[in-house]
Design a protein around this motif. Structure first.
Motif, mmCIF file in Angstrom:
data_model
loop_
_atom_site.group_PDB
_atom_site.id
_atom_site.type_symbol
_atom_site.label_atom_id
_atom_site.label_comp_id
_atom_site.label_asym_id
_atom_site.label_seq_id
_atom_site.Cartn_x
_atom_site.Cartn_y
_atom_site.Cartn_z
ATOM 1 N N VAL A 25 27.062 54.047 51.569
ATOM 2 C CA VAL A 25 26.790 54.992 50.217
ATOM 3 C C VAL A 25 27.182 56.288 50.902
ATOM 4 C CG1 VAL A 25 24.487 55.596 50.850
ATOM 5 C CG2 VAL A 25 25.201 55.904 48.513
ATOM 6 N N ILE A 26 28.144 57.028 50.108
ATOM 7 C CA ILE A 26 28.490 58.443 50.306
ATOM 8 C C ILE A 26 27.397 59.490 49.749
ATOM 9 C CG2 ILE A 26 30.536 60.066 50.117
ATOM 10 C CD1 ILE A 26 32.222 57.593 50.028
ATOM 11 N N ILE A 27 26.913 60.319 50.736
ATOM 12 C CA ILE A 27 26.087 61.189 50.237
ATOM 13 C C ILE A 27 26.787 62.747 50.587
ATOM 14 C CG2 ILE A 27 23.807 62.342 50.621
ATOM 15 C CD1 ILE A 27 22.797 59.624 51.007
ATOM 16 N N ASP A 28 26.914 63.360 49.387
ATOM 17 C CA ASP A 28 27.554 64.993 49.590
ATOM 18 C C ASP A 28 26.355 65.746 49.417
ATOM 19 O OD1 ASP A 28 28.547 67.255 48.661
ATOM 20 O OD2 ASP A 28 30.423 66.394 48.031
ATOM 21 N N VAL A 29 26.260 66.392 50.676
ATOM 22 C CA VAL A 29 24.994 67.327 50.919
ATOM 23 C C VAL A 29 25.416 68.944 50.463
ATOM 24 C CG1 VAL A 29 24.110 66.181 52.622
ATOM 25 C CG2 VAL A 29 25.716 67.803 53.263
ATOM 26 N N GLU A 57 13.673 57.745 50.650
ATOM 27 C CA GLU A 57 14.333 57.348 49.469
ATOM 28 C C GLU A 57 15.721 56.725 49.934
ATOM 29 O OE1 GLU A 57 16.229 59.518 45.636
ATOM 30 O OE2 GLU A 57 14.007 60.136 46.066
ATOM 31 N N ILE A 58 16.313 57.526 50.735
ATOM 32 C CA ILE A 58 17.602 57.129 50.953
ATOM 33 C C ILE A 58 17.751 55.849 52.069
ATOM 34 C CG2 ILE A 58 19.537 57.725 52.730
ATOM 35 C CD1 ILE A 58 19.013 60.714 51.723
ATOM 36 N N PRO A 64 24.275 51.546 55.147
ATOM 37 C CA PRO A 64 24.529 52.849 55.983
ATOM 38 C C PRO A 64 25.089 54.148 55.145
ATOM 39 C CG PRO A 64 26.034 51.120 55.979
ATOM 40 C CD PRO A 64 25.003 50.679 55.199
ATOM 41 N N VAL A 65 24.971 55.086 55.613
ATOM 42 C CA VAL A 65 25.476 56.349 54.919
ATOM 43 C C VAL A 65 26.522 56.981 55.571
ATOM 44 C CG1 VAL A 65 24.692 58.898 54.532
ATOM 45 C CG2 VAL A 65 22.952 57.036 53.891
#
Length: 102
Positions: A25-29, A57-58, A64-65
């Protein structure tokens, strides 16, 4: 631990492709405002200032992130926080650069 690895740049043992192959999963911070101006399709926006509180939660996503931001600095900080919480994560760097690699 060197400065580069502290920000998630040093460990390239697994590539972005390897992570994507595992269903990352791609997480944009970046901030919500920055995210609205442009982002990778399908990425999740979890601003850096909330990432620590969202770590469990993640973790429940059980994937994987790949963290990204504008330049790679905030995503490096997020990578460090997520690793401390036992999440498999790499710093994808700037979102536009990451998008070109996908």
């Amino acid at each position: 631990m060197g400065l580069l690895s502290m920000f998630g740049f040093g460990d390239k043992s697994e590539s972005i492709k390897d992570f994507m192959d595992k269903g990352a999963v791609i997480i944009d911070v970046r901030t919500a405002g920055e995210f609205k101006e442009g982002h990778i399709k399908g990425s999740k926006n979890i601003p850096l200032d909330t990432i620590a509180s969202k770590a469990q939660e993640i973790k429940k996503l059980n994937k994987p992130v790949i963290a990204c931001c504008r330049s790679g600095m905030r995503s490096g900080q997020a990578t460090s926080i997520l690793k401390q919480n036992g999440i498999e994560v790499i710093n994808g760097g700037g979102w536009e650069s990451l998008e070109r690699k996908l």
